[in-house]
Design a protein around this motif. Structure first.
Motif, PDB file in Angstrom:
ATOM      1  N   UNK A  23       0.817  -1.209   0.000  1.00 18.53           N
ATOM      2  CA  UNK A  23       0.000   0.000   0.000  1.00 18.53           C
ATOM      3  C   UNK A  23       0.848   1.254   0.000  1.00 18.53           C
ATOM      4  N   UNK A  82       1.941   1.813  -3.530  1.00 15.97           N
ATOM      5  CA  UNK A  82       0.835   2.281  -4.366  1.00 15.97           C
ATOM      6  C   UNK A  82       0.544   3.752  -4.107  1.00 15.97           C
ATOM      7  N   UNK A  83       0.466   4.113  -2.846  1.00 19.74           N
ATOM      8  CA  UNK A  83       0.117   5.496  -2.544  1.00 19.74           C
ATOM      9  C   UNK A  83       1.222   6.451  -2.990  1.00 19.74           C
ATOM     10  N   UNK A  96       1.019   6.857  -6.643  1.00 20.28           N
ATOM     11  CA  UNK A  96      -0.142   7.665  -6.995  1.00 20.28           C
ATOM     12  C   UNK A  96       0.183   9.150  -6.879  1.00 20.28           C
ATOM     13  N   UNK A  97       0.773   9.485  -5.768  1.00 24.53           N
ATOM     14  CA  UNK A  97       1.063  10.899  -5.545  1.00 24.53           C
ATOM     15  C   UNK A  97       2.082  11.425  -6.534  1.00 24.53           C
ATOM     16  N   UNK A 126       0.465  11.508 -10.279  1.00 20.88           N
ATOM     17  CA  UNK A 126      -0.763  12.221 -10.571  1.00 20.88           C
ATOM     18  C   UNK A 126      -0.498  13.541 -11.285  1.00 20.88           C
ATOM     19  N   UNK A 127       0.668  14.095 -11.056  1.00 17.06           N
ATOM     20  CA  UNK A 127       0.979  15.364 -11.687  1.00 17.06           C
ATOM     21  C   UNK A 127       1.002  15.226 -13.206  1.00 17.06           C
ATOM     22  N   UNK A 175      -3.161  10.927 -15.084  1.00 20.71           N
ATOM     23  CA  UNK A 175      -3.935   9.995 -14.251  1.00 20.71           C
ATOM     24  C   UNK A 175      -3.910   8.582 -14.797  1.00 20.71           C
ATOM     25  N   UNK A 207      -1.481   6.312 -13.055  1.00 18.80           N
ATOM     26  CA  UNK A 207      -1.934   5.776 -11.768  1.00 18.80           C
ATOM     27  C   UNK A 207      -2.768   4.528 -11.986  1.00 18.80           C
ATOM     28  N   UNK A 208      -3.677   4.643 -12.921  1.00 17.61           N
ATOM     29  CA  UNK A 208      -4.566   3.518 -13.183  1.00 17.61           C
ATOM     30  C   UNK A 208      -3.769   2.307 -13.634  1.00 17.61           C
ATOM     31  N   UNK A 263      -1.718   0.835 -10.659  1.00 22.05           N
ATOM     32  CA  UNK A 263      -2.536   0.117  -9.686  1.00 22.05           C
ATOM     33  C   UNK A 263      -3.170  -1.122 -10.294  1.00 22.05           C
ATOM     34  N   UNK A 264      -3.468  -1.069 -11.557  1.00 21.72           N
ATOM     35  CA  UNK A 264      -3.990  -2.266 -12.214  1.00 21.72           C
ATOM     36  C   UNK A 264      -2.943  -3.363 -12.197  1.00 21.72           C
ATOM     37  N   UNK A 269      -0.716  -3.796  -9.952  1.00 23.56           N
ATOM     38  CA  UNK A 269      -0.692  -4.353  -8.591  1.00 23.56           C
ATOM     39  C   UNK A 269      -1.849  -5.328  -8.396  1.00 23.56           C
ATOM     40  N   UNK A 270      -3.018  -4.931  -8.898  1.00 21.41           N
ATOM     41  CA  UNK A 270      -4.183  -5.817  -8.766  1.00 21.41           C
ATOM     42  C   UNK A 270      -3.963  -7.124  -9.507  1.00 21.41           C
TER      43      UNK A 270
END
Lengths: 599, 167
Positions: A31, A34-35, A38-39, A42-43, A46, A49-50, A53-54, A56-57
């Motif tokens: 986590x 991931x976070x 993301x941070x 994001x700049x 987006x 990020x997707x 995280x995908x 990771x999933x």
């Protein structure tokens, strides 16, 4: 980079599945990554990020699939390791001359594998199989992988015993030590199915954990139980040779007891001790509910109705309803009837409806309890109508406030007193009436707390409608959970816990919030002191009553002498009623102030 | 077989009571937290609804566990996972409603919660994975909806302060 991370995650999770506690840290790392990603990303976009995280999933899903594929092999390896570890410990204990207790099936099979007898007696597998699993064996504990306790793979003949050992169950009797079973189709269980059926870990729950210190109530229950058994043994005629008189209740662990021969003495002490060791001070209704095995409260009540007139154990007809007033001692109470602590006489049992109502005017141990509820009920009923009609402050307040106060006063002063008085009056008719009326009494107390908290919450969050709505929803939710706990007769811990949380939140939160905002100088800084004083006085009186009731003062110091007058339950009624009356003055003071001070 | 059944039944019974106690305690502390920390005024009614829904879910789960007792005991792991997922989502939704989605505090709370799940509740691997997945998906969803272009650092005095407001 992403692929490398995925592989790392898979490896970590594959390892972590064998050590679940470490798996938590794996989650932490995952986590955090991931976070952080993301941070950072994001700049820019987006989509990154997707995608991240995908990935990771997908990794997690892959791990799940891998886990499923290798689940059986993994579990088998784990249990074999644990078994070998245990066997190693037992063999080492024998090598050092320590006698291994053979108290469980697990131990017996382990000794059988090792061809070791404990030397104390022939191994009784049947007895051992019904023995509880020792606490030391309930939790799986793994030794180091390279520990000297690890043994060589077991022989084929030991496979059955090992399988049984692993599965924690036995399909066929296992021979004693030294006579290992041959491999037969009946006893062979496939290792995979046995391992699947094996509990992953035993709970630490133990019935002995429920056993608490024996209190006075339990001693009385014990004495009643022994008396009932004696009565049945004598043909139900109640002519028990030697009875405990109310003054000679088993005071200290059966200071006086009733034996099968009806004589006090050492045998009596044994009986008392034996019974004490098996009794647990749990709530009578809950116990009956659990023993009945039915689904919910109303099924339970119906079951009781069906059993009405029948004795539970013997099947003989129960005592017929009395039509002539006759008080009983606590020794003559049926099993379902929980007596008051330290009160020994004046109980009413199996009364008819008519006799119940007539007993209002006779002296017994519920007379004062009944009238300390009915008199305030009648007085408050009259006063409520008068006050709502003529009190200038209530008349001048808004419609919502008037409605809230009227409903609150009705529940607090009238409904609770009425239900409590009826419960004290009518619970003595039958087993069913006992359960239903005390449940109604309990629910009326909850309704009283709910009504009081809603009015106090309304005044506390008067200018904060959102918080007021949330508070009301929360209190209603806790109220329903408490009612559900009662109606479905859950465990005593859940019922008590739910009720305490409900009371704490319903009464504590508005009070503390009001005090805090006043001290901190918030919006309600000019709340009148008089209002807080009435509120404090109300809480103090109810708390004092609760303390008196819980400690059984003063009858604790005069057992058997305050059966009719001056018992703690009567004081409890007086304190609660007095405290509840003060809520009227508190609410009146607040409305008077609010009328002059709008939000 | 009987012994195994008894052990399993008692274990489930104990776990059932533990889960129920946990639901009550979580609901109680969440109510206290909500009353004490009321959040941003801009999303007041949204917050009320979100928090009320979560409270209803928790206490509804508690009540339904008695109504469907057998079903609850048979699928206790599933319902535990469901509740954990709802809790994770609620953390993120509250963060989003209060415009704190990118706040380090939210990330810390989320991580602590996800770590505490396997340790305290002892959920299985598959269920823990489901919880993580649900949390991540919810986080991504709100990241895309609320702050697709990232967060913002706003200067305050001589230092830079991270105020976690999506641009």
């Amino acid at each position: 980079m992403t692929a490398g991370r995925c592989i790392t995650l898979m490896a970590v999770s594959r390892w972590a599945c064998l050590h679940r506690r470490w798996f938590a840290w794996y989650n932490f790392i995952l986590m955090f990554t991931v976070s952080k990603q993301t941070r950072c990303c994001c700049y820019h976009s987006p989509a990154v990020v997707v995608i991240l995280n995908s990935c990771v999933c997908v990794c997690l899903l892959s791990v799940v699939v891998l886990m499923k594929m290798t689940h059986r092999v993994e579990v088998a390896a784990r249990y074999e390791f644990l078994t070998n570890y245990r066997l190693g410990l037992i063999s080492r204990a024998h090598a050092t001359g320590v006698v291994v207790p053979t108290e469980s099936f697990w131990d017996m099979t382990a000794l059988a594998e090792l061809n070791i007898s404990d030397g104390a007696s022939p191994v009784d597998i049947d007895a051992a199989s019904s023995a509880p699993v020792p606490s030391a064996l309930r939790r799986s504990s793994a030794g180091p992988a390279g520990s000297p306790e690890r043994r060589a793979p077991m022989s084929v003949d030991n496979a059955t015993a090992r399988t049984s050992l692993l599965s924690g169950m036995r399909s066929e009797p296992v021979p004693a030590a030294g006579a290992l079973p041959s491999k037969s189709p009946e006893t062979v269980v496939s290792p995979t199915s046995a391992l699947k059926a094996a509990p992953r870990e035993y709970s630490t729950f133990s019935p002995s954990a429920l056993h608490k210190d024996i209190d006075e109530e339990t001693k009385q229950a014990l004495a009643r139980q022994l008396y009932q058994r004696l009565k049945r043994a004598n043909g139900g005629r109640g002519s028990v040779p030697t009875l405990l008189s109310p003054g000679t209740v088993p005071s200290e662990a059966g200071g006086a007891g009733v034996t099968d021969s009806g004589v006090d003495g050492e045998a009596g002490l044994d009986s008392v001790s034996t019974a004490l060791s098996i009794l647990t001070p749990i709530d009578t209704i809950s116990q009956m509910f659990r023993e009945s095995g039915v689904g919910n409260f109303w099924s339970f009540v119906n079951l009781l109705t069906a059993q009405e007139g029948r004795d539970d154990e013997s099947g003989r007809p129960d005592v017929a309803k009395k039509n002539v007033y006759e008080a009983s001692t606590y020794l003559e109470l049926p099993d379902y009837f929980a007596p008051y602590p330290y009160i020994y006489t004046g109980y009413r049992v199996n009364f008819s409806w008519k006799l119940c109502w007539e007993s209002m005017f006779k002296m017994h141990n519920e007379t004062v309890n009944i009238w300390t509820e009915f008199i305030p009920f009648l007085v408050c009923l009259v006063l409520l109508f008068v006050v709502m009609a003529v009190d200038p402050i209530l008349v001048a307040s808004s419609g919502q406030d008037r409605t809230a106060v009227a409903l609150g006063l009705f529940c607090v002063l009238i409904l609770r007193a009425l239900c409590s008085g009826l419960a004290h009056l009518l619970h003595c008719q039958s087993r069913r009436a006992y359960v239903v009326f005390w449940a109604v009494d309990y629910i009326s107390i909850c309704v009283c707390v709910l009504a009081m908290s809603i009015v106090f919450g309304r005044f506390t969050f008067y200018c904060l409608p959102q918080q007021q709505v949330f508070f009301n929803i929360s209190v209603c939710g806790l109220f329903l959970s408490t009612i559900v706990s009662v109606v479905f007769v859950s465990s005593a811990a859940i019922r008590t816990g739910s009720f305490i949380l409900f009371v704490l939140f319903a009464n504590g939160v508005p009070f503390v919030y009001q005090l805090t905002t006043r001290v901190a100088g918030g919006a309600s800084e000019d709340i009148p002191n008089e209002y807080l004083m009435w509120w404090c006085l109300n809480s103090a009186l109810v708390s004092m009553g609760l303390l008196i009731k819980a400690t059984s003062i003063p009858e604790r110091f005069f057992p058997g002498k305050l059966d009719n007058w001056g018992a703690s339950h009567q004081w409890w009624h007086l304190f609660v009623t007095s405290g509840n009356v003060l809520t009227y003055f508190a609410w009146r003071t607040y409305l008077d102030w609010r009328h002059r001070t709008p939000c | 077989m009987k012994r195994s059944f008894v052990h399993t039944a008692s274990r489930l019974q104990v776990r059932g009571q533990t889960i129920r106690k946990g639901l009550l305690w979580v609901a109680f502390f969440y109510m206290l937290y909500s009353i004490i920390e009321w959040g941003d005024q801009h999303f007041f009614w949204h917050l009320v609804v979100a928090r009320a829904v979560y409270i209803v879910l928790l206490l509804g789960g508690f009540a339904l566990s008695f109504v469907f007792e057998d079903h609850f005991h048979r699928h206790i792991s599933f319902y535990t996972t469901l509740m954990l997922s709802f809790t994770g989502m609620d953390i993120i939704v509250e963060g989003a409603l209060q415009r704190q989605l990118y706040s380090p505090f939210l990330v810390i709370i989320l991580i602590m919660y996800l770590v505490a799940g396997p340790i305290l509740v002892r959920t299985r691997f598959v269920h823990t994975t489901a919880v993580c997945w649900a949390s991540i998906c919810t986080f991504d969803f709100f990241s895309l909806i609320i702050g697709p272009s990232g967060d913002q650092n706003i200067p305050a005095g001589q230092k830079w302060w991270y105020v976690c407001i999506p641009e």
